[in-house]
Write an enzyme that holds these catalytic residues in place. Structure first.
Site, short mmCIF file in Angstrom:
data_model
loop_
_atom_site.label_atom_id
_atom_site.label_comp_id
_atom_site.label_asym_id
_atom_site.label_seq_id
_atom_site.Cartn_x
_atom_site.Cartn_y
_atom_site.Cartn_z
N PRO A 89 -61.06 -41.68 -10.45
CG PRO A 89 -61.85 -42.56 -12.48
CD PRO A 89 -61.51 -42.95 -11.07
CD GLU A 116 -66.60 -49.32 -16.25
OE1 GLU A 116 -67.13 -48.21 -16.20
OE2 GLU A 116 -65.66 -49.60 -17.02
NE ARG A 153 -39.05 -33.81 -8.43
CZ ARG A 153 -37.84 -33.76 -8.94
NH1 ARG A 153 -37.23 -34.86 -9.33
NH2 ARG A 153 -37.21 -32.61 -9.05
CG ASP A 168 -38.76 -29.01 -9.52
OD1 ASP A 168 -38.01 -28.85 -10.50
OD2 ASP A 168 -38.88 -30.07 -8.90
C1 9D3 Z 1 -65.18 -41.57 -14.73
C2 9D3 Z 1 -65.04 -42.71 -15.67
N1 9D3 Z 1 -65.86 -43.89 -15.27
C3 9D3 Z 1 -67.17 -43.76 -15.94
C4 9D3 Z 1 -68.00 -44.96 -15.90
C5 9D3 Z 1 -65.23 -45.15 -15.67
C6 9D3 Z 1 -63.82 -45.31 -15.26
C7 9D3 Z 1 -62.79 -44.92 -16.10
C8 9D3 Z 1 -61.48 -45.13 -15.74
C9 9D3 Z 1 -63.53 -45.89 -14.05
C10 9D3 Z 1 -62.20 -46.10 -13.69
C11 9D3 Z 1 -61.19 -45.72 -14.54
C12 9D3 Z 1 -59.80 -45.99 -14.20
N2 9D3 Z 1 -59.08 -44.78 -13.78
C13 9D3 Z 1 -58.59 -44.65 -12.58
O1 9D3 Z 1 -58.69 -45.57 -11.80
C14 9D3 Z 1 -57.93 -43.42 -12.17
C15 9D3 Z 1 -57.72 -42.19 -12.87
C16 9D3 Z 1 -58.06 -41.75 -14.18
O2 9D3 Z 1 -58.64 -42.44 -15.01
N3 9D3 Z 1 -57.70 -40.46 -14.54
C17 9D3 Z 1 -57.05 -39.63 -13.70
N4 9D3 Z 1 -56.72 -39.99 -12.47
C18 9D3 Z 1 -57.07 -41.26 -12.07
S1 9D3 Z 1 -56.75 -41.87 -10.57
C19 9D3 Z 1 -57.43 -43.33 -10.91
#
Ligand code: 9D3
Length: 263
Positions: A89, A116, A153, A168
Site C-alpha cells: 500500500p 500489517e 499484454r 486499448d
Molecule cells: C495502509 C494500510 N495499512 C495500515 C496499517 C495496513 C495494511 C492494509 C492492507 C497493510 C497491508 C495490506 C495488504 N495490502 C497489500 O499488501 C497491497 C495493496 C492494497 O491493499 N491496495 C492496493 N494495492 C496494494 S499492493 C499490496
C-alpha cells in the site's frame, strides 16, 4: 518474459494463470511464471513466516530471513532479475505506462506482502514498491496478478491481435465506444415489471448508424461516443489523451455545450 512470484498463498495464482490470454501465453511458453511458496524458505519445524512487530502494536509482520532466502534461490537459478517489485500500500501507483515499461524487462520478481507489513530490511533487495490503487486489500497476491496481467499484454505474442493492445483505452487515453452484436432488435421485460406480459415488453435496438454500412459515419460516431463518455465519466483522462484533428474538433464541440457565437 519471466516472472518469479514469492507468496504465502501460491494457490491463489493457479487458476488466473491457467485461463484466457495469460493461460495461453503460459502454455505456449511466451510467458514463464514460477510461483514460490515463502514457507519453503523457512528453516523451523512450523514453517513460520511472520512474527510480532518490534515496538509492539497490532498484527504481524512478514519475517525477513525467508524472503532473503527466496530471493537468493531465485538469483542462484536465473541470475540477477531486472526488477524486484514488492506489492505494498506504500508503493507508487501502478499505471498503464508502468505496465509498458516493465514489459520490456526480461525477468521480474514479485514479492507479495501480507499482514500489517514486511520487515523494513527486505527493502534492501527491492527495486520498486507498487500499489494498484487507493483501497485496502488483504494482501499483495491480487495486485501481483493484476501486474502480471497488465504487463504481459505488452509482451509480443501474448495477445493474439497486437492492434487491440495498441488501441486499448488508457493506452490512447480515451474510454471505449459502445459495442453491439446480434440480434439487431431485442425484446426485454420492462425493468421493475414482475410479469412477462407483452404490454410490459420493450424493444432495445442498435444505433442505426452501425447497421448503415457507412464506415466513415461509423468511425465518426464511435469517436464521438468515446469522447463524450470520457468527458462525462473520466475527464481526467482527456488531459493526457492523444487526439487526432477530428477528435480535438469533436471535443471542442462537446465542451462548448451547444454555445454559438461570441458568448
Ligand atoms: C495502509 C494500510 N495499512 C495500515 C496499517 C495496513 C495494511 C492494509 C492492507 C497493510 C497491508 C495490506 C495488504 N495490502 C497489500 O499488501 C497491497 C495493496 C492494497 O491493499 N491496495 C492496493 N494495492 C496494494 S499492493 C499490496
Amino acid at each position: 518474459m519471466k516472472f518469479d512470484v514469492v507468496t504465502i498463498f501460491p494457490a491463489m495464482f493457479e487458476r488466473p494463470l491457467a485461463e484466457g490470454v495469460l493461460g495461453r501465453a503460459v502454455s505456449r511458453g511466451t510467458l514463464d511464471v514460477t510461483v514460490h511458496d515463502l514457507r519453503d524458505f523457512t528453516t523451523d519445524r512450523h514453517r513460520v513466516v511472520d512474527d510480532m512487530p518490534y515496538g509492539g502494536g497490532p498484527g504481524m509482520v512478514l519475517k525477513p530471513d525467508p524472503i532473503f532466502r527466496a530471493l537468493d534461490a531465485i538469483e542462484a537459478e536465473h541470475g540477477s532479475p531486472a526488477a524486484v517489485i514488492m506489492t505494498s500500500p506504500q508503493g507508487t501507483r501502478f499505471t498503464q505506462a508502468e505496465a509498458q515499461r516493465l514489459s520490456r524487462l526480461p525477468h521480474i520478481v514479485l514479492l507479495c506482502g501480507r499482514y500489517e507489513g514486511v520487515d523494513e530490511r527486505v527493502r534492501e533487495r527491492v527495486s520498486e514498491e507498487v500499489s494498484i490503487g487507493d483501497y485496502v486489500l488483504s494482501g499483495g497476491e491480487l495486485p501481483a496478478l493484476v501486474i502480471i496481467d497488465a504487463v504481459s499484454r505488452h509482451v509480443p505474442g501474448v495477445v493474439g491481435d497486437e492492434r487491440s493492445v495498441a488501441e486499448d483505452s488508457f493506452s490512447r487515453g480515451l474510454l471505449d465506444f459502445p459495442q453491439y452484436t446480434r440480434p439487431a432488435t431485442l425484446a426485454v421485460r420492462r425493468t421493475g415489471s414482475a410479469n412477462r406480459d407483452v404490454v410490459d415488453a420493450e424493444t432495445l435496438t442498435v444505433p442505426e448508424v452501425l447497421l448503415s454500412g457507412n464506415h466513415a459515419e461509423i468511425r465518426r460516431w464511435r469517436k464521438m461516443q468515446a469522447i463524450s463518455r470520457t468527458l462525462e465519466r473520466r475527464p481526467d483522462l482527456l488531459a493526457g489523451a492523444a487526439l487526432d484533428e477530428e477528435e480535438r474538433h469533436i471535443l471542442r464541440v462537446l465542451q462548448d455545450g451547444g454555445h454559438h457565437g461570441r458568448d
